[in-house]
Design a protein around this motif. Structure first.
Motif, PDB file in Angstrom:
ATOM      1  N   LYS A  97       7.207  -2.035 102.160  1.00  0.00           N
ATOM      2  CA  LYS A  97       8.390  -1.209 102.412  1.00  0.00           C
ATOM      3  C   LYS A  97       9.438  -1.431 101.327  1.00  0.00           C
ATOM      4  CE  LYS A  97       8.014  -0.916 107.452  1.00  0.00           C
ATOM      5  NZ  LYS A  97       8.652  -1.222 108.749  1.00  0.00           N
ATOM      6  N   ILE A  98       9.573  -2.678 100.890  1.00  0.00           N
ATOM      7  CA  ILE A  98      10.541  -3.001  99.840  1.00  0.00           C
ATOM      8  C   ILE A  98      10.100  -2.385  98.518  1.00  0.00           C
ATOM      9  CG2 ILE A  98      11.653  -4.886  98.573  1.00  0.00           C
ATOM     10  CD1 ILE A  98      11.089  -6.639 101.103  1.00  0.00           C
ATOM     11  N   ASN A  99       8.821  -2.553  98.192  1.00  0.00           N
ATOM     12  CA  ASN A  99       8.301  -2.016  96.931  1.00  0.00           C
ATOM     13  C   ASN A  99       8.430  -0.492  96.869  1.00  0.00           C
ATOM     14  OD1 ASN A  99       7.591  -4.632  96.263  1.00  0.00           O
ATOM     15  ND2 ASN A  99       5.434  -4.374  96.767  1.00  0.00           N
ATOM     16  N   LEU A 100       8.127   0.181  97.977  1.00  0.00           N
ATOM     17  CA  LEU A 100       8.243   1.640  98.008  1.00  0.00           C
ATOM     18  C   LEU A 100       9.683   2.081  97.818  1.00  0.00           C
ATOM     19  CD1 LEU A 100       5.781   2.605 100.907  1.00  0.00           C
ATOM     20  CD2 LEU A 100       5.562   3.199  98.489  1.00  0.00           C
ATOM     21  N   ALA A 101      10.620   1.356  98.427  1.00  0.00           N
ATOM     22  CA  ALA A 101      12.039   1.704  98.272  1.00  0.00           C
ATOM     23  C   ALA A 101      12.480   1.544  96.821  1.00  0.00           C
ATOM     24  CB  ALA A 101      12.887   0.843  99.196  1.00  0.00           C
ATOM     25  N   PHE A 102      12.026   0.485  96.159  1.00  0.00           N
ATOM     26  CA  PHE A 102      12.353   0.305  94.742  1.00  0.00           C
ATOM     27  C   PHE A 102      11.776   1.449  93.900  1.00  0.00           C
ATOM     28  CE2 PHE A 102      13.530  -4.166  95.574  1.00  0.00           C
ATOM     29  CZ  PHE A 102      14.600  -4.292  94.708  1.00  0.00           C
ATOM     30  N   GLU A 103      10.563   1.868  94.224  1.00  0.00           N
ATOM     31  CA  GLU A 103       9.930   2.944  93.462  1.00  0.00           C
ATOM     32  C   GLU A 103      10.654   4.273  93.684  1.00  0.00           C
ATOM     33  OE1 GLU A 103       7.785   4.934  90.843  1.00  0.00           O
ATOM     34  OE2 GLU A 103       7.733   2.749  91.127  1.00  0.00           O
ATOM     35  N   ILE A 104      11.030   4.554  94.918  1.00  0.00           N
ATOM     36  CA  ILE A 104      11.773   5.785  95.214  1.00  0.00           C
ATOM     37  C   ILE A 104      13.118   5.779  94.501  1.00  0.00           C
ATOM     38  CG2 ILE A 104      13.060   6.940  97.068  1.00  0.00           C
ATOM     39  CD1 ILE A 104      10.140   7.703  97.021  1.00  0.00           C
ATOM     40  N   ALA A 105      13.784   4.623  94.506  1.00  0.00           N
ATOM     41  CA  ALA A 105      15.071   4.511  93.804  1.00  0.00           C
ATOM     42  C   ALA A 105      14.882   4.772  92.314  1.00  0.00           C
ATOM     43  CB  ALA A 105      15.671   3.129  94.040  1.00  0.00           C
ATOM     44  N   LYS A 106      13.841   4.194  91.744  1.00  0.00           N
ATOM     45  CA  LYS A 106      13.571   4.391  90.312  1.00  0.00           C
ATOM     46  C   LYS A 106      13.381   5.875  90.000  1.00  0.00           C
ATOM     47  CE  LYS A 106      10.803   1.457  88.436  1.00  0.00           C
ATOM     48  NZ  LYS A 106       9.559   0.714  88.059  1.00  0.00           N
ATOM     49  N   GLN A 107      12.650   6.579  90.868  1.00  0.00           N
ATOM     50  CA  GLN A 107      12.428   8.012  90.660  1.00  0.00           C
ATOM     51  C   GLN A 107      13.733   8.795  90.749  1.00  0.00           C
ATOM     52  OE1 GLN A 107       9.037   9.907  92.665  1.00  0.00           O
ATOM     53  NE2 GLN A 107       8.262   7.876  93.174  1.00  0.00           N
ATOM     54  N   PHE A 108      14.560   8.425  91.722  1.00  0.00           N
ATOM     55  CA  PHE A 108      15.826   9.168  91.870  1.00  0.00           C
ATOM     56  C   PHE A 108      16.728   8.979  90.664  1.00  0.00           C
ATOM     57  CE2 PHE A 108      20.290   9.466  92.909  1.00  0.00           C
ATOM     58  CZ  PHE A 108      20.354  10.740  93.438  1.00  0.00           C
ATOM     59  N   PHE A 109      16.894   7.740  90.215  1.00  0.00           N
ATOM     60  CA  PHE A 109      17.849   7.481  89.131  1.00  0.00           C
ATOM     61  C   PHE A 109      17.355   8.004  87.778  1.00  0.00           C
ATOM     62  CE2 PHE A 109      19.291   4.124  92.185  1.00  0.00           C
ATOM     63  CZ  PHE A 109      20.558   4.648  92.391  1.00  0.00           C
ATOM     64  N   LYS A 110      16.071   8.338  87.692  1.00  0.00           N
ATOM     65  CA  LYS A 110      15.548   8.957  86.473  1.00  0.00           C
ATOM     66  C   LYS A 110      15.889  10.449  86.391  1.00  0.00           C
ATOM     67  CE  LYS A 110      11.558   6.010  85.337  1.00  0.00           C
ATOM     68  NZ  LYS A 110      10.072   5.963  85.261  1.00  0.00           N
ATOM     69  N   LEU A 111      16.347  11.023  87.494  1.00  0.00           N
ATOM     70  CA  LEU A 111      16.670  12.446  87.504  1.00  0.00           C
ATOM     71  C   LEU A 111      17.847  12.740  86.577  1.00  0.00           C
ATOM     72  CD1 LEU A 111      16.440  13.114  91.359  1.00  0.00           C
ATOM     73  CD2 LEU A 111      14.797  13.843  89.619  1.00  0.00           C
ATOM     74  N   PRO A 112      17.957  13.953  86.061  1.00  0.00           N
ATOM     75  CA  PRO A 112      19.104  14.313  85.212  1.00  0.00           C
ATOM     76  C   PRO A 112      20.409  14.155  85.983  1.00  0.00           C
ATOM     77  CG  PRO A 112      17.380  15.998  85.116  1.00  0.00           C
ATOM     78  CD  PRO A 112      16.991  15.057  86.217  1.00  0.00           C
ATOM     79  N   LEU A 113      21.453  13.775  85.274  1.00  0.00           N
ATOM     80  CA  LEU A 113      22.747  13.549  85.924  1.00  0.00           C
ATOM     81  C   LEU A 113      23.214  14.769  86.724  1.00  0.00           C
ATOM     82  CD1 LEU A 113      25.188  11.748  86.450  1.00  0.00           C
ATOM     83  CD2 LEU A 113      26.171  12.531  84.282  1.00  0.00           C
ATOM     84  N   CYS A 135      26.140  12.649 109.105  1.00  0.00           N
ATOM     85  CA  CYS A 135      26.920  12.872 107.880  1.00  0.00           C
ATOM     86  C   CYS A 135      26.200  12.402 106.620  1.00  0.00           C
ATOM     87  CB  CYS A 135      28.268  12.180 107.985  1.00  0.00           C
ATOM     88  SG  CYS A 135      29.332  12.807 109.305  1.00  0.00           S
ATOM     89  N   GLN A 136      25.026  11.794 106.761  1.00  0.00           N
ATOM     90  CA  GLN A 136      24.337  11.263 105.592  1.00  0.00           C
ATOM     91  C   GLN A 136      23.877  12.383 104.660  1.00  0.00           C
ATOM     92  OE1 GLN A 136      23.843   8.304 104.232  1.00  0.00           O
ATOM     93  NE2 GLN A 136      22.652   9.219 102.601  1.00  0.00           N
ATOM     94  N   ILE A 137      24.077  12.164 103.358  1.00  0.00           N
ATOM     95  CA  ILE A 137      23.592  13.084 102.333  1.00  0.00           C
ATOM     96  C   ILE A 137      22.196  12.631 101.925  1.00  0.00           C
ATOM     97  CG2 ILE A 137      23.997  14.016 100.026  1.00  0.00           C
ATOM     98  CD1 ILE A 137      26.979  13.282 100.415  1.00  0.00           C
ATOM     99  N   TRP A 138      21.194  13.462 102.215  1.00  0.00           N
ATOM    100  CA  TRP A 138      19.812  13.137 101.843  1.00  0.00           C
ATOM    101  C   TRP A 138      19.388  14.044 100.686  1.00  0.00           C
ATOM    102  CZ3 TRP A 138      17.993   8.789 103.594  1.00  0.00           C
ATOM    103  CH2 TRP A 138      18.354   8.324 104.867  1.00  0.00           C
ATOM    104  N   PRO A 139      18.971  13.487  99.564  1.00  0.00           N
ATOM    105  CA  PRO A 139      18.561  14.324  98.434  1.00  0.00           C
ATOM    106  C   PRO A 139      17.248  15.045  98.700  1.00  0.00           C
ATOM    107  CG  PRO A 139      18.155  12.011  97.940  1.00  0.00           C
ATOM    108  CD  PRO A 139      18.881  12.050  99.260  1.00  0.00           C
ATOM    109  N   ASP A 140      17.182  16.288  98.309  1.00  0.00           N
ATOM    110  CA  ASP A 140      15.964  17.085  98.402  1.00  0.00           C
ATOM    111  C   ASP A 140      15.361  17.133  97.001  1.00  0.00           C
ATOM    112  OD1 ASP A 140      13.949  18.803  99.010  1.00  0.00           O
ATOM    113  OD2 ASP A 140      15.216  20.580  99.261  1.00  0.00           O
ATOM    114  N   VAL A 141      14.493  16.160  96.701  1.00  0.00           N
ATOM    115  CA  VAL A 141      14.077  15.950  95.312  1.00  0.00           C
ATOM    116  C   VAL A 141      12.565  15.940  95.116  1.00  0.00           C
ATOM    117  CG1 VAL A 141      16.153  14.790  94.478  1.00  0.00           C
ATOM    118  CG2 VAL A 141      14.452  13.475  95.756  1.00  0.00           C
ATOM    119  N   GLY A 142      11.804  16.310  96.132  1.00  0.00           N
ATOM    120  CA  GLY A 142      10.366  16.439  95.938  1.00  0.00           C
ATOM    121  C   GLY A 142       9.572  15.163  96.124  1.00  0.00           C
TER     122      GLY A 142
END
Length: 302
Positions: free
Chosen positions: A44-60, A104-111
Motif C-alpha cells: 500500500k505504501i509503495n503504490l502510494a509513492f508510485e501514484i504520487a510520482k505519476q501525479f507530480f510528473k504531470l505538467p504544471l 470537499c476533497q479534490i480528487w484529480p481525474d488523471v487516468g
C-alpha cells in the motif's frame, strides 16, 4: 540524541506494557520514534509513492487544475514555493497534494487510480494512529485510557475532522535553479495536530532538533514509519509530550541535490469541535477547539 526504534510485532500493542513504556519514553524525551512491523502493508505504501510520482510528473497547468485554494478545506495541490512552514525564511522548495477524504476533497481525474490508492493508505494510517493514541493514554496513566482515541472519532470526514494525508515531492535542483539565501526544501517547523506518521524514501535530508539546539540527521530505517507529535498534542499534555522542530535541508551533495525526494505524511488531528484543554488541569495553554487551532496555524503558513 538518537531516534528510538520500537517493534510493534507483539500482538496487541495497546496491552503490551513494554511498547506503552517505550512510546511514552520517546514522546517524553525526543518527540520522534521509528515504528517497525507497524501493520501497514508495504504494498500500500509503495503504490502510494508510485501514484504520487505519476501525479507530480504531470505538467504544471494540469496539476493547477486541482490546486488547494481554501484553508477551510485544506485539500488539493500546493505548488513549489506556495508554502512557508517557517515564515522567517523563503518559501519551501517542495510541492504537495493534500488529501482529507470527504465531500470537499479534490480528487484529480488523471487516468490512474489516485483516489483508490490514497484512500487505502489513509485508512491504514488511521488504524495505526488510533493504536498509538491508545498507548499514549495508557502511558500517561489517564483515568480514561481511551481519552485521545475518543477525540479522534471523525477521522475521514472533512466536515468534522481535518486529518490530512500529504503527498510530498521535492523536485530536483539543477544548475539553473535559483535558491534564495536561507531557503530549504522544508523550513524548520513543528507539526500542527496530534500525531504524524511519516513514510520517506532513502534520499535523506530530514533533520530533527536536539534540546541543545543542534540538528541531527534522521536516519532512513527501511520498512519503518517515523512517528512524531504535533504542537496541539504538546499543549494538550502541558508539555509532558514534545512536538520537536524539524526541517528538510537542501543536500550539499550535488547528485542528491539533483535527485527527486519523496515522502508521505499522515497528519492526525482531533475532531474539529474537540476542546483542547491541558489534561493536567493546569490551564498552561488556553483552551481552544482543534478547528480554531488549525485555522490559526494555517493562516501563518499560507
Amino acid at each position: 540524541m538518537e531516534l528510538p526504534v520500537i517493534d510493534f510485532s507483539v500482538g496487541d500493542v495497546c496491552s503490551n506494557d513494554r511498547v506503552i513504556s517505550q512510546l511514552h519514553e520517546a514522546f517524553t524525551h525526543t518527540g520522534f520514534v521509528f515504528i517497525k512491523n507497524h501493520g501497514i502493508e508495504q504494498q500500500k505504501i509503495n503504490l502510494a509513492f508510485e501514484i504520487a510520482k505519476q501525479f507530480f510528473k504531470l505538467p504544471l497547468p494540469t496539476k493547477l487544475l486541482y490546486q488547494r485554494n481554501d484553508n477551510s478545506k485544506n485539500s488539493g495541490y500546493v505548488c513549489v514555493e506556495q508554502e512557508s512552514l517557517n515564515p522567517s525564511q523563503p518559501a519551501d522548495l517542495k510541492e504537495c497534494y493534500n488529501v482529507s477524504p470527504g465531500p470537499c476533497q479534490i480528487w484529480p481525474d488523471v487516468g490512474f487510480p489516485f483516489k483508490e490508492t490514497i484512500q487505502n493508505l489513509f485508512l491504514a494510517c488511521e488504524q495505526l494512529t488510533l493504536k498509538i493514541l491508545e498507548c499514549m493514554g495508557k502511558g500517561l496513566q489517564l483515568e480514561d485510557p481511551q481519552f485521545f482515541v475518543k477525540a479522534h472519532q471523525e477521522i475521514g470526514d472533512t466536515e468534522k475532522n481535518f486529518t490530512t494525508l500529504r503527498l510530498l515531492h521535492y523536485p530536483p535542483l539543477g544548475e539553473n535553479t535559483t535558491i534564495k539565501p536561507g531557503q530549504l526544501r522544508c523550513g524548520e517547523h513543528v507539526d500542527y495536530g496530534s500525531v504524524t506518521l511519516l513514510f520517506q524514501d532513502s534520499i535523506g535530508g530530514l533533520q530533527v532538533k536536539h534540546s541543545s539546539g543542534e540538528y541531527i540527521n534522521a536516519p532512513y530505517v527501511p520498512d519503518a514509519v517515523l512517528v512524531n507529535l504535533g504542537a496541539l498534542m504538546q499543549n494538550w499534555t502541558a508539555d509532558k509530550y514534545l512536538a520537536t522542530p524539524h526541517r528538510v535541508l537542501i543536500p550539499a551533495d550535488e547528485t542528491k541535490r539533483q535527485t527527486v525526494r519523496q515522502s508521505i505524511a499522515f497528519f492526525a488531528h482531533p475532531d474539529n469541535k474537540c476542546l483542547i484543554k491541558c489534561i493536567d488541569g493546569s490551564n498552561k495553554y488556553p483552551p481552544i477547539t482543534a478547528e480554531d487551532d488549525l485555522h490559526e496555524r494555517l493562516a501563518r503558513t499560507y
